[in-house]
Each structure stands twice: as structure tokens, then as C-alpha cells.
Design a protein around this motif. Structure first.
Motif, PDB file in Angstrom:
ATOM      1  N   UNK A  35       9.052  -2.004  16.018  1.00 59.37           N
ATOM      2  CA  UNK A  35       9.090  -1.151  14.824  1.00 59.37           C
ATOM      3  C   UNK A  35       8.116   0.005  15.016  1.00 59.37           C
ATOM      4  N   UNK A  36       8.659   1.210  15.074  1.00 57.19           N
ATOM      5  CA  UNK A  36       7.848   2.416  15.229  1.00 57.19           C
ATOM      6  C   UNK A  36       7.680   3.074  13.866  1.00 57.19           C
ATOM      7  N   UNK A  37       6.454   3.061  13.362  1.00 59.14           N
ATOM      8  CA  UNK A  37       6.183   3.718  12.086  1.00 59.14           C
ATOM      9  C   UNK A  37       6.056   5.216  12.348  1.00 59.14           C
ATOM     10  N   UNK A  38       7.016   5.982  11.867  1.00 53.83           N
ATOM     11  CA  UNK A  38       7.040   7.427  12.113  1.00 53.83           C
ATOM     12  C   UNK A  38       6.448   8.224  10.958  1.00 53.83           C
ATOM     13  N   UNK A  39       6.372   7.599   9.789  1.00 52.11           N
ATOM     14  CA  UNK A  39       5.731   8.228   8.643  1.00 52.11           C
ATOM     15  C   UNK A  39       5.286   7.118   7.705  1.00 52.11           C
ATOM     16  N   UNK A  40       4.060   7.219   7.206  1.00 52.13           N
ATOM     17  CA  UNK A  40       3.523   6.124   6.400  1.00 52.13           C
ATOM     18  C   UNK A  40       2.988   6.626   5.063  1.00 52.13           C
ATOM     19  N   UNK A  41       3.498   6.019   4.002  1.00 47.31           N
ATOM     20  CA  UNK A  41       2.904   6.185   2.673  1.00 47.31           C
ATOM     21  C   UNK A  41       3.032   4.863   1.924  1.00 47.31           C
ATOM     22  N   UNK A  42       2.545   3.802   2.587  1.00 47.86           N
ATOM     23  CA  UNK A  42       2.533   2.489   1.965  1.00 47.86           C
ATOM     24  C   UNK A  42       3.675   1.599   2.394  1.00 47.86           C
ATOM     25  N   UNK A  43       3.364   0.309   2.538  1.00 47.76           N
ATOM     26  CA  UNK A  43       4.349  -0.750   2.766  1.00 47.76           C
ATOM     27  C   UNK A  43       5.161  -0.563   4.041  1.00 47.76           C
ATOM     28  N   UNK A  44       4.481  -0.208   5.135  1.00 44.09           N
ATOM     29  CA  UNK A  44       5.200  -0.059   6.398  1.00 44.09           C
ATOM     30  C   UNK A  44       5.617  -1.410   6.979  1.00 44.09           C
ATOM     31  N   UNK A  45       4.877  -2.480   6.667  1.00 46.12           N
ATOM     32  CA  UNK A  45       5.259  -3.799   7.193  1.00 46.12           C
ATOM     33  C   UNK A  45       6.588  -4.243   6.590  1.00 46.12           C
ATOM     34  N   UNK A  46       6.777  -4.018   5.299  1.00 48.23           N
ATOM     35  CA  UNK A  46       8.052  -4.375   4.680  1.00 48.23           C
ATOM     36  C   UNK A  46       9.158  -3.409   5.110  1.00 48.23           C
ATOM     37  N   UNK A  81      -3.172  -3.654 -10.759  1.00 46.12           N
ATOM     38  CA  UNK A  81      -4.351  -2.998 -11.313  1.00 46.12           C
ATOM     39  C   UNK A  81      -4.905  -3.916 -12.396  1.00 46.12           C
ATOM     40  N   UNK A  82      -6.181  -4.290 -12.261  1.00 51.39           N
ATOM     41  CA  UNK A  82      -6.817  -5.153 -13.253  1.00 51.39           C
ATOM     42  C   UNK A  82      -8.046  -4.438 -13.807  1.00 51.39           C
ATOM     43  N   UNK A  83      -7.985  -4.126 -15.082  1.00 49.26           N
ATOM     44  CA  UNK A  83      -9.105  -3.501 -15.774  1.00 49.26           C
ATOM     45  C   UNK A  83      -9.478  -4.390 -16.950  1.00 49.26           C
ATOM     46  N   UNK A  84     -10.581  -5.141 -16.821  1.00 47.03           N
ATOM     47  CA  UNK A  84     -10.939  -6.098 -17.854  1.00 47.03           C
ATOM     48  C   UNK A  84      -9.884  -7.176 -17.947  1.00 47.03           C
ATOM     49  N   UNK A  85      -9.341  -7.368 -19.128  1.00 46.20           N
ATOM     50  CA  UNK A  85      -8.281  -8.356 -19.333  1.00 46.20           C
ATOM     51  C   UNK A  85      -6.892  -7.766 -19.137  1.00 46.20           C
ATOM     52  N   UNK A  86      -6.819  -6.452 -18.955  1.00 44.85           N
ATOM     53  CA  UNK A  86      -5.525  -5.782 -18.792  1.00 44.85           C
ATOM     54  C   UNK A  86      -5.078  -5.848 -17.333  1.00 44.85           C
ATOM     55  N   UNK A  87      -3.834  -6.292 -17.129  1.00 48.70           N
ATOM     56  CA  UNK A  87      -3.274  -6.415 -15.779  1.00 48.70           C
ATOM     57  C   UNK A  87      -1.927  -5.713 -15.745  1.00 48.70           C
ATOM     58  N   UNK A  88      -1.716  -4.894 -14.715  1.00 53.34           N
ATOM     59  CA  UNK A  88      -0.435  -4.239 -14.509  1.00 53.34           C
ATOM     60  C   UNK A  88       0.033  -4.527 -13.077  1.00 53.34           C
ATOM     61  N   UNK A  89       1.255  -5.021 -12.964  1.00 57.80           N
ATOM     62  CA  UNK A  89       1.843  -5.286 -11.639  1.00 57.80           C
ATOM     63  C   UNK A  89       2.740  -4.117 -11.272  1.00 57.80           C
ATOM     64  N   UNK A  90       2.566  -3.606 -10.070  1.00 55.84           N
ATOM     65  CA  UNK A  90       3.307  -2.436  -9.599  1.00 55.84           C
ATOM     66  C   UNK A  90       4.299  -2.852  -8.517  1.00 55.84           C
ATOM     67  N   UNK A  91       5.502  -2.319  -8.612  1.00 51.78           N
ATOM     68  CA  UNK A  91       6.539  -2.585  -7.608  1.00 51.78           C
ATOM     69  C   UNK A  91       6.592  -1.438  -6.607  1.00 51.78           C
ATOM     70  N   UNK A  92       6.694  -1.782  -5.306  1.00 58.29           N
ATOM     71  CA  UNK A  92       6.803  -0.788  -4.230  1.00 58.29           C
ATOM     72  C   UNK A  92       5.611   0.170  -4.256  1.00 58.29           C
ATOM     73  N   UNK A  93       4.446  -0.357  -3.906  1.00 54.71           N
ATOM     74  CA  UNK A  93       3.242   0.469  -3.955  1.00 54.71           C
ATOM     75  C   UNK A  93       3.223   1.469  -2.806  1.00 54.71           C
ATOM     76  N   UNK A  94       2.696   2.642  -3.083  1.00 49.53           N
ATOM     77  CA  UNK A  94       2.501   3.657  -2.054  1.00 49.53           C
ATOM     78  C   UNK A  94       1.044   3.622  -1.599  1.00 49.53           C
ATOM     79  N   UNK A  95       0.702   4.491  -0.673  1.00 51.01           N
ATOM     80  CA  UNK A  95      -0.598   4.434  -0.030  1.00 51.01           C
ATOM     81  C   UNK A  95      -1.779   4.477  -0.980  1.00 51.01           C
ATOM     82  N   UNK A  96      -1.777   5.421  -1.918  1.00 54.65           N
ATOM     83  CA  UNK A  96      -2.925   5.567  -2.821  1.00 54.65           C
ATOM     84  C   UNK A  96      -3.058   4.359  -3.741  1.00 54.65           C
ATOM     85  N   UNK A  97      -1.932   3.728  -4.103  1.00 54.83           N
ATOM     86  CA  UNK A  97      -1.977   2.544  -4.968  1.00 54.83           C
ATOM     87  C   UNK A  97      -2.483   1.323  -4.215  1.00 54.83           C
TER      88      UNK A  97
END
Length: 715
Positions: A438-449, A478-494
Motif C-alpha cells: 500500500x503506497x500512501x500517495x496523499x494523507x489527511x487521516x486514516x491511511x491504514x483504513x 472529543x471529550x470535554x468534561x462530561x461531554x463526549x462526541x464521536x466522530x466518523x471518518x476522522x481527518x488529520x487535524x481531528x
């Protein structure tokens, strides 16, 4: 430290902990044993180096072949570059350990785990993970532990804690769960299309055992009279930080609120804000405390700017339920797939695009002789499926020297390999050795998947009859205090600014691989279960996009892929095929151009790009190993002549001699009077002597028998 030993009865097995016996100068050292497997784990701390702005944690797992009573091969006869399994075990220790050190810690820390003894029942890796926690506690390094790990297997319908190698191989699950008192902190799993509900139950089952091990560690440390270290964070001058936050919070928040989909545009805007900040600080008087603080710590400005960006991005996700690129929390970036992007010399290829992430996977088929020989401590001696992952610097628009694969590349390749192994055809059905790169030619998150999905395309394009296609998705949190948000298909900054990287791969039936890493000190099971359930629709959406490019494996292999023919011979005939010093098998290879591999059970695999070459080699071997009987009739060719007779090759690679008296039904003066080299003749087996030599005759052959022999030879 005085010698001290404690035995923990754990799920029907004993785990023995010994301290004060070995490595007295290490900061902390423990010999952890189970069965005949023993791992020495040490942890050592050194003072922080000048200018370090991260935790320089170094984790090494060392295998010594003496642990299994073996001497290394090769010229040097000693261990060299760590095998792949050792690299993966180093990562397995590092991943749950690293998040538990305080964020402010900058001291050099090294953890070394060395397998000193190993049996074939107890894998050493999970022992090493638990031993690392104990060694760190013994070294009195600040640590939010204890931490422990267990392996979970599935034998029949029952989950098993720390299964043996045989139970792992025969079962449908190989799961490692690591946890802290705050929850699950790391998961690594391979499974045979296991349903989500079963995977969640397995993780929960494993964490229950982890909690028992954590309590046992506490009791062990208490018995030694060691108090858990609670060092205070160093006091840092806040002058520069307050100045930066006051100046950049508003403009950074405005940039993030644009919800710019193009990462390069967003990064350029942030760079402008940062450049303006640098210019403002440089314009300050030399004696200004802000400028003095910035000049004292060259990295403080960049680190604080990142912290501001991180805080604002996370707040935007939690408060507005919108991501930095404008996507909803469960929204997947645009996907496109293509196959056959390279010429046919490549056996199979597929490109997978998800947003700015692009992975090109190439599949290559080889003969059984191309299997990788494993020279490590573990029972598996060969690999027939190899998955390699490359991450060149241009994939993220950077420049750096190209070196051999690092731990990250090895780990990502192993994850993709594990995801695809359950759907590969059995060796009996498809005897090829398969390598995917697998040749990663461009990466902005989740290259293994992306590698999992791209490799599925490449395998189907290569004509590998996989059981089902596999896709993968990366989930974030993202967990801030008691608040939790699950993100699908995260990119690099996430991934970089988030708290979790959770990769899930599988078919439409179930999960084949799973990997969870945390940046916080643990997650409860309900959050992990939620992430697994939310990954399924993402995987299925990606799978649908892949199937638009190719919906099933191609029925034909590439014309440049080797053609394999397989025959079975008696094991006592292997030596005859190989010949003295390999002379015979080399001769067949030179004559036909085919490659020949012989297994110990007598399975002969013949490979060649051109099918006719493989057929010729097969015919030669069949001829050499065919059982001959007196009276059998063959059409053959005269290969050489001696004064007393002529030699005839009547089967490929099989010769016999026709004595001069058996050439004709009348007296023959010279052999050349009847036959010449190259003549085609029909002969009958007269006898096979006690040395295996075949004596032939041309006498007593009916014309109908001769015609039948010529017809059989022409096929």
C-alpha cells in the motif's frame, strides 16, 4: 531492593512476579512469568534534555532465541534487526503506557522488555505490557496507573482469557485489551468476521480481567512498601501564554468557523495569524517580559498556538456539533475508487480516495517458495500473505530522507494484513503467496483504513477469490468534561487534536480487525460500544463505493502472473526429483524455465508465467515418478547410442536402454543400422532391475498397441 515474589492466580493460571532478583541498577525491574514463559521488564528514568517539548518515551521489546533453546541462523549467529513481531510488541507496550504519563513530563524514560524463556502455550506480549506498568511503578516515575493487558480468545462459543497459541489459531478471535483504573485504553484485535455485539462483549470480558490485574498490582506495590508517585507539575510563567491567547483566540475562532473544506486554505489562514503574532512579538522592546519569554523558549509560541487551535476546534465540535471542515459528526468525506490504474505487468492494482487521503495498493502473486520464513520465537514459521505499507514524505507535502520502514509503517501494514487474512482463500484452493503493498500517495487521516480498502480492490483486480470484500473506517472522539462526541471518518487535524483513534475494518457480515488508541487515561465500555456501532454504517457506505468499481474478483489472473500446477508424489521420491546437490531439479528448471517447490509431504508446486512451461515441467516430474510395469508400451525418442544399444526417453525425464538384441527380430550388426539419435520409436518395458534401471525392447509390440502409444505421446 530485597528479593520479593508474589503469585497471582488468574483465570486458572498463575502469574508470578519477582523483584530484587535481576537488573539491580535499573530504575525498576520485574521478572513476570506464566508457565515457562518469563519476561524481564525494566523501566529507567533520566533527567530531561534541554529544549525537549514532548515526552521522550522509548519502548523496546527484545527477543532472544535462547528463550526457546535455539541458536540464531546466519553468519553472525546472533540476533540482529528485530523481527516484525518484536516491533509490533514494542508498539503494543507503548500504546497503553504513553497516555498514562503526565502531560508535563519531559524526562527520558526507557522501558525494555526481554523474553528470557518461552513455551508454546503462553505468548509473552501481554505479560510484557503488564510488566511494563509494574516496572514503571517500581521506578517511581509519575504515572496514572496501574495498567494491565490481557488477551481474549474465542474457543467454540466461549471467551477465554490468555489463550494458548493453538487456541488463538483455531479460534475466531485474537483480542488484546489494555486498561487503566479509568477504563479501556488500548484494543488490538483480529477476528473472523465477528458481529459487533460479540466484539463488544469480548472487550468487556477482557476489561473485567484487566481490573483484577490492576488490583493485584496495587497489592503487590503495597506489599513492597512503595507509594505511588504524585509529582506536581512544574510552575510555568504564564505571561507569554496569556499574551498569545489574547491575540489569536478571536482570529483562529473565525477561521475555524468558516468550515473550510480545503485543508491547505485553512492552514494558510492559520499561518497568517501565526506570522502576524510573531511579527508583533518581535516588535516589542527587548526588555518586554513577553519577548523575553519567547526568546527563552523557542517552541513556546508554536505550542501555545497549537493549544489555542486545539481548544477552539474541540469546543466547536462539542458546542455546535459541527466539524472543522463543515461535516456532520457522522459524515464521511467523498469517496472514489479505481482499479487497473497500472499496466498489466502489475498483477492487480486499486486506488482508494477518501477526501485528500489517497492510497494505491498493488497485489503480486508468487509461488509457495516465496513464503516468508519467520525466524523468531513464535510457532508460525512461514507467512503466505504479506502486507507492506509505505508512507513517503511527499504524501503530506514534506521533505525528509527516505529510510527503511519505521514502527508506524510496520504497524499500519500489520493492521491491514490482519484485516484481510480472514477473507483470503485457503491454501488448498489458491496456493499462491500474496504480497500487497500500500503506497500512501496523499494523507489527511486514516491511511491504514484506506490501505485496507485499496488492498481489497487490488486483490479482486488480481483475481484472488477472496471470500468477501473488506472496508475500514477510522472513528475519533472529543471529550470535554462530561461531554463526549464521536466522530466518523476522522481527518488529520481531528486525529492530532482529538482523544481517540479507533480503526474498525470488516465485511458486511462482521469485524475482521480493530485497533483503539487513546490520548486520555481510559474510556468506559458504553462509549466504546457506541463507537463500534457507529463504525458499521460507515464501513458499509465505503464498501458500497468500492463495489461500484469492482463487485467481485476477476475470473482470470493477469497474463503476467505465474500459473501454478500442483501434483503429489510419494515423499520417498523427493530425493529423486531434487537429485544430488539439487542437480536434477536445477536441470528441469533450466530446461523448462519453470520454478519448482516441493513440500515435505510430497506436494510439488510448479510455477511459470507461460502455462506451457509449467506443463512441460509437470510432465517431466510425472514421468520421473510414474510407477512402471513390465509390458507397458510407450512412444519415445532416441537420445544417445552406445555400442551395445540405444537409450530412449520414453517419458519426460525417464530413460531406458534397448539392448542391440532387442532392436529388431533379426540380427543387428550395428545399432546405427536400426536407429539414429532423434528417431522416434515405440518401445515396451521388458524389465526393471534391482537398481531401478529400465530395460526396453522393440519386440512383441502389436501395430494397434504402437498406434495407441504414439497417440498418447502426442497429447
Amino acid at each position: 531492593m530485597q528479593e520479593f515474589e508474589k503469585s497471582i492466580s488468574f483465570d486458572g493460571r498463575d502469574i508470578r512476579l519477582k523483584v530484587g532478583l535481576l537488573a539491580p541498577q535499573a530504575g525498576g525491574a520485574v521478572l513476570i512469568e506464566s508457565g515457562d514463559t518469563a519476561v524481564l521488564v525494566t523501566a529507567t528514568r533520566a533527567k530531561a534534555r534541554e529544549g525537549i517539548d514532548f515526552l521522550p518515551l522509548l519502548v523496546d521489546y527484545e527477543e532472544r532465541l535462547y528463550a526457546a533453546g535455539r541458536i540464531p541462523g546466519g553468519f553472525l549467529k546472533r540476533e540482529g534487526r528485530p523481527p516484525e513481531k518484536a516491533i509490533l510488541t514494542s508498539r503494543l507496550i507503548d500504546r497503553p503506557l504513553r497516555p498514562l504519563f503526565p502531560a508535563w513530563l519531559r524526562d527520558d524514560i526507557q522501558v525494555v522488555a526481554t523474553t528470557m524463556s518461552m513455551d508454546e502455550r503462553v505468548p509473552p506480549d501481554v505479560l510484557a505490557v503488564t510488566g511494563a506498568s509494574i516496572a514503571v511503578l517500581l521506578a517511581k516515575i509519575p504515572f496514572n496507573g496501574p495498567m494491565a493487558a490481557v488477551r481474549v480468545g474465542l474457543v467454540g462459543d466461549d471467551f477465554v482469557i490468555n489463550p494458548t497459541y493453538k487456541e488463538i489459531e483455531s479460534g475466531d478471535l485474537d483480542l488484546v485489551v489494555a486498561g487503566s483504573p479509568n477504563g479501556v485504553i488500548m484494543v488490538e484485535a483480529g477476528a473472523n468476521q465477528l458481529p459487533e455485539a460479540d466484539m463488544i462483549e469480548a472487550i468487556d470480558f477482557g476489561y473485567e480481567a484487566v481490573r483484577d490485574l490492576i488490583q493485584a498490582q496495587r497489592e503487590f506495590i503495597e506489599a513492597l512498601g512503595i507509594e505511588l508517585v504524585q509529582e506536581a507539575a512544574p510552575v510555568i510563567d504564564q505571561t507569554l501564554e496569556h499574551f498569545i491567547r489574547d491575540r489569536v483566540t478571536a482570529p483562529v475562532k473565525e477561521i475555524l468557523a468558516r468550515l473550510e473544506k480545503d485543508r491547505t486554505v485553512r492552514d494558510a489562514a492559520l499561518d497568517e495569524v501565526k506570522a502576524a503574532l510573531v511579527a508583533e512579538i518581535e516588535a516589542l522592546p527587548e526588555d518586554d517580559p513577553v519577548k523575553a519569554a519567547a526568546s527563552t523558549d523557542a517552541k513556546a509560541l508554536s505550542n501555545t498556538f497549537k493549544d489555542v487551535t486545539k481548544t477552539l476546534m474541540r469546543r466547536q465540535v462539542v458546542e455546535d456539533n459541527v466539524r472543522v471542515d463543515g461535516r456532520q459528526l457522522d459524515e464521511i468525506r467523498p469517496i472514489s475508487c479505481r482499479i487497473g490504474v497500472l499496466p498489466q505487468r502489475v498483477h492487480g492494482s486499486g486506488v482508494f480516495n477518501r477526501g485528500l487521503t489517497q492510497v494505491l495498493s498493488i497485489a503480486t502473486l508468487g509461488s509457495p517458495g516465496d513464503e516468508q520464513e519467520m525466524d523468531d520465537l513464535h510457532p508460525d514459521t512461514e507467512k503466505r500473505y504479506l502486507h507492506h505499507y509505505n508512507f513517503p514524505p511527499f504524501s503530506v507535502g514534506e521533505t525528509r530522507p527516505m529510510r527503511s520502514p519505521g514502527r508506524r509503517e510496520v504497524g499500519h501494514g500489520a493492521l491491514a494484513e490482519r484485516a484481510l487474512i480472514p477473507v483470503l482463500p485457503p491454501k488448498e484452493q489458491f496456493p499462491y503467496v500474496i504480497r500487497v503493498v500500500s503506497e500512501v500517495l496523499s494523507s489527511n487521516g486514516s491511511t491504514s483504513m484506506g490501505s485496507v480498502s485499496g488492498s481489497t480492490l487490488a486483490l479482486m483486480h488480481a483475481g484472488v477469490p477472496i471470500i468477501k470484500p473488506v472496508s475500514g473506517a477510522a472513528m475519533g472522539l472529543i471529550k470535554e468534561g462530561e461531554e463526549i462526541r464521536i466522530l466518523t471518518d476522522i481527518q488529520g487535524i481531528e486525529d492530532f487534536l482529538g482523544d481517540m483513534d479507533f480503526k474498525v475494518a470488516g465485511t458486511d457480515t462482521g469485524i475482521t480487525a480493530l485497533q483503539l488508541d487513546m490520548k486520555i487515561t481510559g474510556l468506559p465500555m458504553n462509549v466504546i460500544a457506541d463507537a463500534i456501532h457507529k463504525a458499521k454504517p460507515a464501513r458499509l457506505h465505503i464498501l458500497d463505493k468500492m463495489l461500484e468499481a469492482i463487485d467481485k474478483p476477476r475470473p482470470e489472473l493477469s497474463p503476467y502472473a505465474p500459473r501454478l500446477l500442483t501434483i503429489k508424489i510419494d515423499s520417498d521420491q523427493i530425493g529423486m526429483i531434487i537429485g544430488p546437490g539439487g542437480k536434477t531439479i536445477k536441470g528441469i528448471t533450466e530446461e523448462t524455465g519453470a520454478k519448482i517447490d516441493i513440500a515435505e509431504d510430497g506436494t510439488v508446486t510448479i510455477s511459470a508465467i507461460e502455462g506451457e512451461k509449467a506443463k512441460r515441467a509437470k510432465a517431466i516430474i510425472q514421468g520421473m515418478t510414474r510407477k512402471l510395469n513390465a509390458g507397458d508400451i510407450y512412444a519415445g525418442k532416441v537420445t544417445r547410442i552406445i555400442p551395445i544399444g540405444a537409450f530412449v526417453e520414453f517419458l519426460p525425464g525417464k530413460e531406458g536402454m534397448v539392448h542391440i538384441s532387442q532392436l529388431a527380430d533379426h540380427r543387428v550388426g550395428k545399432v546405427e543400422d536400426e536407429v539414429m539419435v532423434g528417431d522416434e520409436v515405440v518401445v515396451k518395458v521388458r524389465e526393471i532391475d534391482n537398481r531401478g534401471r529400465v530395460n526396453l525392447t522393440r519386440l512383441g509390440i502389436h501395430p494397434d498397441e504402437a498406434s495407441a502409444a504414439r497417440e498418447a505421446a502426442s497429447k
